[in-house]
Design an enzyme around this catalytic site. Structure first.
Site, PDB file in Angstrom:
ATOM      1  N   SER A 217     -24.244 -62.518 -91.887  1.00 32.65           N
ATOM      2  CA  SER A 217     -23.254 -61.553 -91.413  1.00 32.65           C
ATOM      3  C   SER A 217     -23.288 -60.283 -92.256  1.00 32.65           C
ATOM      4  O   SER A 217     -24.321 -59.628 -92.349  1.00 32.65           O
ATOM      5  CB  SER A 217     -21.869 -62.213 -91.415  1.00 32.65           C
ATOM      6  OG  SER A 217     -20.953 -61.469 -90.655  1.00 32.65           O
TER       7      SER A 217
ATOM      8  N   HIS B 242     -23.200 -64.266 -98.911  1.00 31.21           N
ATOM      9  CA  HIS B 242     -22.241 -64.672 -97.880  1.00 31.21           C
ATOM     10  C   HIS B 242     -21.785 -63.478 -97.057  1.00 31.21           C
ATOM     11  O   HIS B 242     -22.116 -62.322 -97.347  1.00 31.21           O
ATOM     12  CB  HIS B 242     -21.036 -65.347 -98.537  1.00 31.21           C
ATOM     13  CG  HIS B 242     -20.280 -64.424 -99.459  1.00 31.21           C
ATOM     14  ND1 HIS B 242     -19.442 -63.429 -99.005  1.00 31.21           N
ATOM     15  CD2 HIS B 242     -20.249 -64.344-100.817  1.00 31.21           C
ATOM     16  CE1 HIS B 242     -18.930 -62.775-100.018  1.00 31.21           C
ATOM     17  NE2 HIS B 242     -19.401 -63.299-101.144  1.00 31.21           N
TER      18      HIS B 242
END
Length: 325
Positions: free
Chosen positions: A145, A77
């Site tokens: 990200s 993540h």
């Protein structure tokens, strides 16, 4: 030693749901946790913890139906997010894949201390310790990200262990157009760190063009959990920015270009065209240093394709995996 954390029961969810009207903050939090636990359980994801160098990391694992022939996918993540960003994405993946979604140090249910170093290079080494503990020597890695930057760093430092690299709206390489996020940082703000309800709502809309439905009373519970992370997020962000300078000093771009080219590492770049955090022009920048990479840009999608359009993004990812030998 690996510890398994059992999901909450369906009875807890049903009991809590009866308290929708006038339920307290604690009841809202309990309901939120129950819903997340049941969502994981419905996908066959089991929550575990294991030692990873200087920290213990929590992760979700879904076993494969392919047994010993299973290919492992490691999902990472982004900043201030957690492993649950991957629940619906994992549900859309073929069950032949063995899936691990990690809470990076400082995030989710993993250890989060103000004294820990959250340097991205250090984060990559913790992941290597985790995968070594789990006995997984070769796997696909995909990151969003900040997790994308860590995925690239891991691939550079341990290329023999990586079957493929997938960069989803990844940090680490900047495009020709400054994003709204970088413009906000230049003015002293950080849209990714919520300190109150107003900044939480702005953060949700800033990161996603198609945010998932989060009804009351789940929303206030999520707001509180996000606000409670403000201090640790500031620490992690500071360490992340320090890493950026280290990567520049170590010729990160050239290292990616050389290592991936030499290893012929299959690479996929996925991006939301409406990304306000990391501008879509970064795709061309990544493509310049990884010419052989496959590219898919999603129209009308923001910074989190795996959350906004889990089925479509998983389909694109699986199609890419089918080409990896």
């Amino acid at each position: 030693m690996i510890k398994i954390i059992k999901p909450l029961s369906a009875i807890a969810l049903i009991s809590s749901s009866l308290l929708f009207t006038g339920c307290t903050a604690n009841q809202q939090d309990s309901l939120f946790d129950s819903v997340i636990s049941l969502a994981r359980d419905s996908v066959g994801l089991e929550v575990k913890t294991a030692a990873a160098g200087d920290v213990d990391l929590t992760y979700m694992e879904r076993p494969s139906t392919a047994g010993d022939k299973a290919e492992t996918i490691l999902l990472l993540h982004g900043f201030s997010a957690n492993k649950d960003n991957w629940i619906r994405f994992t549900k859309a993946l073929d069950e032949k894949y063995h899936v691990i979604a990690v809470d990076l140090a400082g995030h989710g249910d993993s250890e989060k201390l103000m004294t820990t170093d959250y340097d991205l290079i250090k984060q990559a080494e913790r992941l290597d310790s985790l995968m070594t503990t789990l006995g997984i020597n070769r796997f696909h890695i995909a990151g969003n990200s900040m997790g994308g930057a860590i995925s690239a760093i891991y691939s550079l430092n341990h290329p023999d262990k990586i079957r493929s690299l997938t960069l989803i709206d990844a940090a680490g390489v900047e495009g020709s157009e400054p994003s709204e996020f970088y413009k906000a940082l230049a003015k002293g703000g950080n849209p990714l760190i919520a300190t109150d309800e107003e900044s939480f709502e702005y953060r949700m809309n800033f990161t996603m063009s198609q945010p998932p439905l989060l009804p009351w009373p789940l929303r206030p519970a999520f707001v509180r959990k996000t606000m409670a992370r403000a201090a640790i997020n500031e620490k992690i962000f500071s360490d992340m920015i320090a890493t950026k300078q280290r990567l520049i000093d170590n010729n990160f771009h050239q290292s990616i270009e050389t290592t991936i080219a030499e290893r012929k590492l299959p690479t996929l770049i996925m991006w939301g065209k409406e990304d306000r955090v990391l501008d879509v022009s970064a795709v061309a920048a990544f493509k310049q240093i990884i010419p052989e990479a496959s590219v898919h840009i999603f129209e009308g999608v923001g910074h989190l394709p795996m959350v906004e359009i889990p089925n479509e993004s998983a389909e694109v990812y699986q199609q890419f995996l089918s080409t990896v030998e």
